[in-house]
Write a protein that holds these residues in place. Structure first.
Motif, PDB file in Angstrom:
ATOM      1  N   GLU A   1       0.841  -1.202   0.000  1.00  0.00           N
ATOM      2  CA  GLU A   1       0.000   0.000   0.000  1.00  0.00           C
ATOM      3  C   GLU A   1       0.879   1.257   0.000  1.00  0.00           C
ATOM      4  N   VAL A   2       1.989   1.241   0.725  1.00  0.00           N
ATOM      5  CA  VAL A   2       2.916   2.384   0.772  1.00  0.00           C
ATOM      6  C   VAL A   2       3.534   2.591  -0.600  1.00  0.00           C
ATOM      7  N   ASP A   3       3.966   1.489  -1.269  1.00  0.00           N
ATOM      8  CA  ASP A   3       4.551   1.601  -2.615  1.00  0.00           C
ATOM      9  C   ASP A   3       3.522   2.151  -3.599  1.00  0.00           C
TER      10      ASP A   3
ATOM     11  N   ASP B   1       2.769  -0.026  12.646  1.00  0.00           N
ATOM     12  CA  ASP B   1       3.944  -0.480  11.902  1.00  0.00           C
ATOM     13  C   ASP B   1       4.758   0.727  11.410  1.00  0.00           C
ATOM     14  N   GLY B   2       4.647   1.868  12.108  1.00  0.00           N
ATOM     15  CA  GLY B   2       5.217   3.136  11.659  1.00  0.00           C
ATOM     16  C   GLY B   2       6.723   3.126  11.463  1.00  0.00           C
TER      17      GLY B   2
ATOM     18  N   LYS C   1      -0.200  12.356   0.665  1.00  0.00           N
ATOM     19  CA  LYS C   1       0.723  12.509   1.804  1.00  0.00           C
ATOM     20  C   LYS C   1       0.008  12.211   3.112  1.00  0.00           C
ATOM     21  N   GLN C   2      -1.250  12.629   3.239  1.00  0.00           N
ATOM     22  CA  GLN C   2      -2.006  12.373   4.464  1.00  0.00           C
ATOM     23  C   GLN C   2      -2.206  10.871   4.666  1.00  0.00           C
ATOM     24  N   ALA C   3      -2.442  10.134   3.573  1.00  0.00           N
ATOM     25  CA  ALA C   3      -2.596   8.672   3.663  1.00  0.00           C
ATOM     26  C   ALA C   3      -1.270   8.036   4.097  1.00  0.00           C
ATOM     27  N   LEU C   4      -0.143   8.551   3.564  1.00  0.00           N
ATOM     28  CA  LEU C   4       1.169   8.033   3.961  1.00  0.00           C
ATOM     29  C   LEU C   4       1.442   8.331   5.437  1.00  0.00           C
ATOM     30  N   ILE C   5       1.028   9.506   5.893  1.00  0.00           N
ATOM     31  CA  ILE C   5       1.216   9.879   7.302  1.00  0.00           C
ATOM     32  C   ILE C   5       0.434   8.935   8.209  1.00  0.00           C
ATOM     33  N   VAL C   6      -0.778   8.539   7.770  1.00  0.00           N
ATOM     34  CA  VAL C   6      -1.576   7.602   8.567  1.00  0.00           C
ATOM     35  C   VAL C   6      -0.846   6.263   8.688  1.00  0.00           C
ATOM     36  N   HIS C   7      -0.283   5.772   7.572  1.00  0.00           N
ATOM     37  CA  HIS C   7       0.453   4.498   7.609  1.00  0.00           C
ATOM     38  C   HIS C   7       1.715   4.624   8.464  1.00  0.00           C
TER      39      HIS C   7
END
Length: 173
Positions: free
Chosen positions: A3-5, A34-35, A23-29
């Motif tokens: 999902e990050v890729d 698993d940060g 970017k907001q979705a990446l910040i949530v992940h």
């Protein structure tokens, strides 16, 4: 990590205005359970990206990085005050100021601080070594009287005794 890729690939092709939701979705992940692994993966992925995408990924990493707490500053201990000077301690050359210097062998000193004390240094004719001794009040007065007008008083010492006024001739003689 898939999902990050996928989000990074979207970030790569997204327009400038469409990047913020990605970017907001990446910040949530990266802020999730698993940060740490997500941030490490973003660090390795950003190296192969275009500069603009690297900047966007860096913003995500900075936003989710754990805050570093500065160590507390050590308390400054007050410096101990020096002990008061012992008025009975032996004097050193730093405690004296030269007030008279006759090249024939007489040097007079007085104390810089405290009660005014005078010291004389002369060469001992038997040993040829300088001898320093303290002068008494009567000896100080006698020396001042004997050395009035001498050119060997040290200027600025504030001790130069005033010379007696010269006798004046009566007018007409």
């Amino acid at each position: 990590m898939e999902e990050v890729d996928r989000l990074v690939a979207q970030l790569r092709t997204a327009s400038y205005t469409a990047r913020e939701p990605i970017k907001q979705a990446l910040i949530v992940h990266a802020g999730g359970p698993d940060g740490v692994r997500v941030r490490e993966h973003l660090e390795s992925v950003k190296r192969g990206e275009l500069l603009e995408v690297q900047w966007e990924i860096e913003e995500v990493i900075e936003a989710t990085a754990p805050k570093v707490v500065a160590p507390p500053k050590p308390k400054e201990e007050p410096k101990p005050e020096p002990p008061p000077e012992d008025p009975n301690r032996p004097l050193t050359s730093k405690d004296l100021v030269m007030i008279y210097d006759d090249p024939r062998g007489l040097v007079l000193h007085k104390t810089k601080q405290g009660p005014e004390r005078w010291f004389a240094t002369q060469f001992d004719p038997r040993s040829g070594q300088p001898q320093t001794f303290e002068l008494q009040a009567a000896e100080i007065a006698q020396l001042k009287q004997q050395l009035v007008g001498s050119p060997h008083w040290v200027l600025g010492s504030g001790v130069i005794p005033a010379a007696a006024p010269l006798p004046t001739r009566p007018p007409g003689r």
